[in-house]
Design a protein around this motif. Structure first.
Motif, PDB file in Angstrom:
ATOM      1  N   UNK A 270      16.910   4.357   1.336  1.00  0.00           N
ATOM      2  CA  UNK A 270      15.828   4.835   1.376  1.00  0.00           C
ATOM      3  C   UNK A 270      15.930   5.830   2.435  1.00  0.00           C
ATOM      4  N   UNK A 271      16.194   5.208   3.691  1.00  0.00           N
ATOM      5  CA  UNK A 271      17.018   7.035   5.155  1.00  0.00           C
ATOM      6  C   UNK A 271      17.861   8.264   4.234  1.00  0.00           C
ATOM      7  N   UNK A 272      18.609   7.269   3.893  1.00  0.00           N
ATOM      8  CA  UNK A 272      19.884   8.878   2.579  1.00  0.00           C
ATOM      9  C   UNK A 272      19.227   8.782   1.774  1.00  0.00           C
ATOM     10  N   UNK A 273      18.271   8.483   0.672  1.00  0.00           N
ATOM     11  CA  UNK A 273      17.557   8.867  -0.029  1.00  0.00           C
ATOM     12  C   UNK A 273      16.734  10.304   0.503  1.00  0.00           C
ATOM     13  N   UNK A 274      16.137   9.953   0.994  1.00  0.00           N
ATOM     14  CA  UNK A 274      14.824  10.759   1.671  1.00  0.00           C
ATOM     15  C   UNK A 274      15.588  12.109   2.413  1.00  0.00           C
TER      16      UNK A 274
ATOM     17  N   UNK B 173       8.289   5.370   0.271  1.00  0.00           N
ATOM     18  CA  UNK B 173       9.267   4.688   0.042  1.00  0.00           C
ATOM     19  C   UNK B 173      10.119   3.407   0.863  1.00  0.00           C
ATOM     20  N   UNK B 174      10.792   5.300   2.370  1.00  0.00           N
ATOM     21  CA  UNK B 174      11.495   4.778   3.537  1.00  0.00           C
ATOM     22  C   UNK B 174      10.571   4.110   4.289  1.00  0.00           C
ATOM     23  N   UNK B 175       9.140   4.452   4.683  1.00  0.00           N
ATOM     24  CA  UNK B 175       8.476   3.684   5.258  1.00  0.00           C
ATOM     25  C   UNK B 175       7.822   1.956   4.912  1.00  0.00           C
ATOM     26  N   UNK B 176       7.955   2.213   3.588  1.00  0.00           N
ATOM     27  CA  UNK B 176       7.968   0.298   2.335  1.00  0.00           C
ATOM     28  C   UNK B 176       9.017  -0.306   3.024  1.00  0.00           C
ATOM     29  N   UNK B 177      10.174   0.264   3.045  1.00  0.00           N
ATOM     30  CA  UNK B 177      11.630  -0.156   3.350  1.00  0.00           C
ATOM     31  C   UNK B 177      11.701  -0.575   4.929  1.00  0.00           C
ATOM     32  N   UNK B 178      10.993  -0.003   5.863  1.00  0.00           N
ATOM     33  CA  UNK B 178      10.793  -0.005   7.396  1.00  0.00           C
ATOM     34  C   UNK B 178      10.111  -1.712   7.307  1.00  0.00           C
ATOM     35  N   UNK B 179       9.006  -1.344   6.606  1.00  0.00           N
ATOM     36  CA  UNK B 179       8.228  -3.024   7.019  1.00  0.00           C
ATOM     37  C   UNK B 179       8.650  -3.873   6.144  1.00  0.00           C
ATOM     38  N   UNK B 180       9.405  -3.711   4.685  1.00  0.00           N
ATOM     39  CA  UNK B 180      10.296  -5.276   4.382  1.00  0.00           C
ATOM     40  C   UNK B 180      11.188  -5.276   5.818  1.00  0.00           C
ATOM     41  N   UNK B 181      11.457  -4.606   6.713  1.00  0.00           N
ATOM     42  CA  UNK B 181      12.462  -5.390   7.166  1.00  0.00           C
ATOM     43  C   UNK B 181      12.024  -6.407   8.324  1.00  0.00           C
TER      44      UNK B 181
ATOM     45  N   UNK C 222       1.048  -0.959  -0.195  1.00  0.00           N
ATOM     46  CA  UNK C 222      -0.166  -0.279  -0.003  1.00  0.00           C
ATOM     47  C   UNK C 222       0.759   1.419   0.204  1.00  0.00           C
ATOM     48  N   UNK C 223       2.469   1.335   0.802  1.00  0.00           N
ATOM     49  CA  UNK C 223       3.016   2.305   1.173  1.00  0.00           C
ATOM     50  C   UNK C 223       2.866   2.772  -0.324  1.00  0.00           C
ATOM     51  N   UNK C 224       4.047   1.924  -1.249  1.00  0.00           N
ATOM     52  CA  UNK C 224       4.590   2.039  -2.532  1.00  0.00           C
ATOM     53  C   UNK C 224       3.688   2.499  -3.714  1.00  0.00           C
TER      54      UNK C 224
ATOM     55  N   UNK D  39      19.751  -7.235   3.936  1.00  0.00           N
ATOM     56  CA  UNK D  39      19.934  -6.957   2.491  1.00  0.00           C
ATOM     57  C   UNK D  39      18.280  -5.810   2.331  1.00  0.00           C
ATOM     58  N   UNK D  40      17.171  -6.340   3.168  1.00  0.00           N
ATOM     59  CA  UNK D  40      16.127  -5.453   3.090  1.00  0.00           C
ATOM     60  C   UNK D  40      16.830  -4.389   4.492  1.00  0.00           C
ATOM     61  N   UNK D  41      17.447  -4.510   6.089  1.00  0.00           N
ATOM     62  CA  UNK D  41      18.472  -3.598   6.246  1.00  0.00           C
ATOM     63  C   UNK D  41      19.413  -2.970   5.320  1.00  0.00           C
ATOM     64  N   UNK D  42      19.503  -3.144   4.848  1.00  0.00           N
ATOM     65  CA  UNK D  42      20.255  -2.585   4.015  1.00  0.00           C
ATOM     66  C   UNK D  42      19.633  -1.033   2.968  1.00  0.00           C
ATOM     67  N   UNK D  43      18.630  -1.582   2.303  1.00  0.00           N
ATOM     68  CA  UNK D  43      17.761  -1.164   1.702  1.00  0.00           C
ATOM     69  C   UNK D  43      17.041   0.045   2.446  1.00  0.00           C
ATOM     70  N   UNK D  44      16.766  -0.341   3.602  1.00  0.00           N
ATOM     71  CA  UNK D  44      16.067   0.938   4.321  1.00  0.00           C
ATOM     72  C   UNK D  44      17.232   1.925   4.982  1.00  0.00           C
TER      73      UNK D  44
END
Length: 479
Positions: free
Chosen positions: A382-386, A308-316, A167-169, A374-379
């Motif tokens: 996403x944080x740095x990109x934000x 995208x950051x919120x979705x990455x946190x959920x992926x973790x 949903x977030x994505x 990987x999920x943690x790294x993507x999180x």
């Protein structure tokens, strides 16, 4: 892997396995992003009036430009591609919703089995005394029709978090569509003003060609009167040829700019309707920037990065839940018989089953660890990109504010320069006719006047583009 009938020990066993898995699962780390922004854009104002809140139809007043933007919103291919990405993300929500619900289906089957004589079952059947007329069919048929259901109980919110991430994505793709929209509108407006500037530069060059031809005629007359040499004639002719060459360069640029606008409008080349007069009299719209913190709510790219950051946190969270056991329930009810005439005899042909599955990783967990890492790294990405998107947005607005201020001062000075050089053309021509000025002075004066007029138009275009860009940079255009 553990499989057994549902009974009173299932709950206890799931707790034991979960505890064992939880002891070995990595800790959940959540990235904390920096959302802070400066208090102002360096002008120490706290006025929250923001031009980005204006709809683009109110910000732009040229009816020809509005018509071009309307056409682009209907036909631009990049925008249509982005809309399909939104649709794909919406379907992904439905896909992630399905595992939360039981899977229910109906199945039917027909089979036949012939057991070998020298097998345990075949030997047992042969030694069993069966009364005449009660023999088992050989081969043995198998007819089945049943309904079945499977359901994974979402104990650790793995499936719900996966759905939330989808949903977030989806919301992120909506913001991505808005970002494409605001960039498209700004690009059309900038190209439109560039086209107007080129039209006016072309008109000035053509006027200058006529002036140069008149000056060339005077020089030829003076040569016949032996007041100048052939060198002066050749110099003036070269200047006319140079201006004529510049005319064709501008015609090519006009064609390319028209085609660029047509491409943005999603159509094949055709003339762009525009008002070519009074470009130099256009006044750039006044802009109110508000305060930097408003960028977080107005800029689609910032909101997209935040989602995208919120979705990455959920992926973790989803990846971490893979370390824990999953509980599944399966059930079936139907009819089964070796002869189709017995298939619907109740209760003899009735079949039913109810089972629970509890499965959890015990040894081979490297793949799960890799996906969690990987999920943690993507999180973190996403944080740095934000954070980078916020900084970039602030810098873009700051740059354009400085650009608008400097262009305004530059335009005032160039206007005075054009006025002075325009007057000097008449003066130099009069002096040349009276043999009080050299022909080179006339040439240089005409050349400088032409360049200053072209630069003045270029500066006007840059002023209009700067206002369009800051409107876009503040987050305007997509509403």
């Amino acid at each position: 892997m553990f499989r057994f009938r549902i009974q009173k020990y299932v709950g206890l066993l799931s707790i034991i396995i979960a505890a064992a898995a939880g002891c070995k699962s990595p800790a959940l780390t959540t990235a904390t992003e920096n959302r802070s922004t400066p208090a102002s854009y360096g002008n120490n104002t706290q006025d929250t009036t923001n031009t980005s809140m204006l709809p683009w139809r109110s910000f732009f007043t040229d009816p020809n430009l509005i018509a071009l933007i309307d056409t682009a919103l209907k036909n631009n291919q990049e925008l249509m591609i982005t809309l399909q990405e939104v649709e794909i993300a919406k379907n992904e929500i439905r896909f992630k919703q399905q595992p939360l619900l039981p899977t229910v289906g109906v199945k039917g089957g027909i089979g036949v089995e012939k057991v070998g004589r020298y097998t345990s079952q075949g030997a047992g059947d042969a030694t069993t005394e069966i009364k005449e007329g009660k023999e088992m069919p050989d081969p043995l048929g198998d007819f089945t029709i049943a309904a079945y259901a499977n359901w994974e109980i979402d104990i650790w919110k793995k499936l719900r978090n996966a759905k939330k991430a989808a949903i977030t994505r989806y919301l992120s793709t909506v913001e991505g569509r808005n970002f494409v929209l605001t960039n498209l509108i700004a690009e059309i407006a900038n190209s439109y003003y560039e086209l107007l500037a080129l039209d006016n530069q072309l008109a000035i060059v053509r006027q200058n060609i006529e002036l140069q031809k008149n000056a060339l005629g005077i020089v030829k007359i003076q040569k016949e009167a032996a007041r100048v040499t052939e060198l002066a004639v050749q110099k003036f002719e070269a200047e006319v040829l140079k201006s004529q060459s510049l005319e064709y360069d501008l015609l090519q640029k006009i064609k390319e700019t028209e085609n660029r606008i047509n491409f943005l409008l999603g159509r094949f080349p055709q003339p762009i309707v525009r008002e070519q007069n009074n470009f130099i009299g256009l006044v750039p719209a006044a802009v109110s920037t508000g305060i930097p913190s408003q960028l977080l709510a107005n800029r689609p790219d910032i909101k997209q990065a935040e989602l995208e950051l919120a979705a990455a946190k959920l992926d973790v969270k989803v990846a971490r839940a893979e370390f824990f056991p999953s509980l599944g329930i399966s059930a079936a009810v139907g009819f089964q018989a070796f002869n189709p005439t017995y298939l619907f005899r109740f209760p003899e042909s009735l079949l039913y089953s109810l089972a629970g599955d509890l499965a959890g990783p015990l040894i081979n967990r490297n793949a799960i660890k890799a996906e969690f890492n990987n999920a943690t790294a993507r999180q973190l990405q996403a944080m740095y990109n934000y954070e980078r998107t916020i900084v970039n947005a602030y810098l873009e607005v700051s740059n354009q504010l400085s650009n608008i201020s400097n262009l305004e001062k530059s335009y005032d000075l160039k206007s005075k320069q054009v006025e002075a050089l325009t007057n000097s053309i008449s003066i130099s021509n009069d002096l040349f006719k009276n043999a009080r000025a050299d022909y080179l002075e006339v040439l240089l004066t005409q050349r400088d006047a032409l360049e200053s007029k072209l630069e003045l138009i270029e500066t006007k275009k840059q002023q209009l583009n700067a206002v369009v860009n800051i409107y876009r940079n503040l987050g305007g255009g997509w509403k």
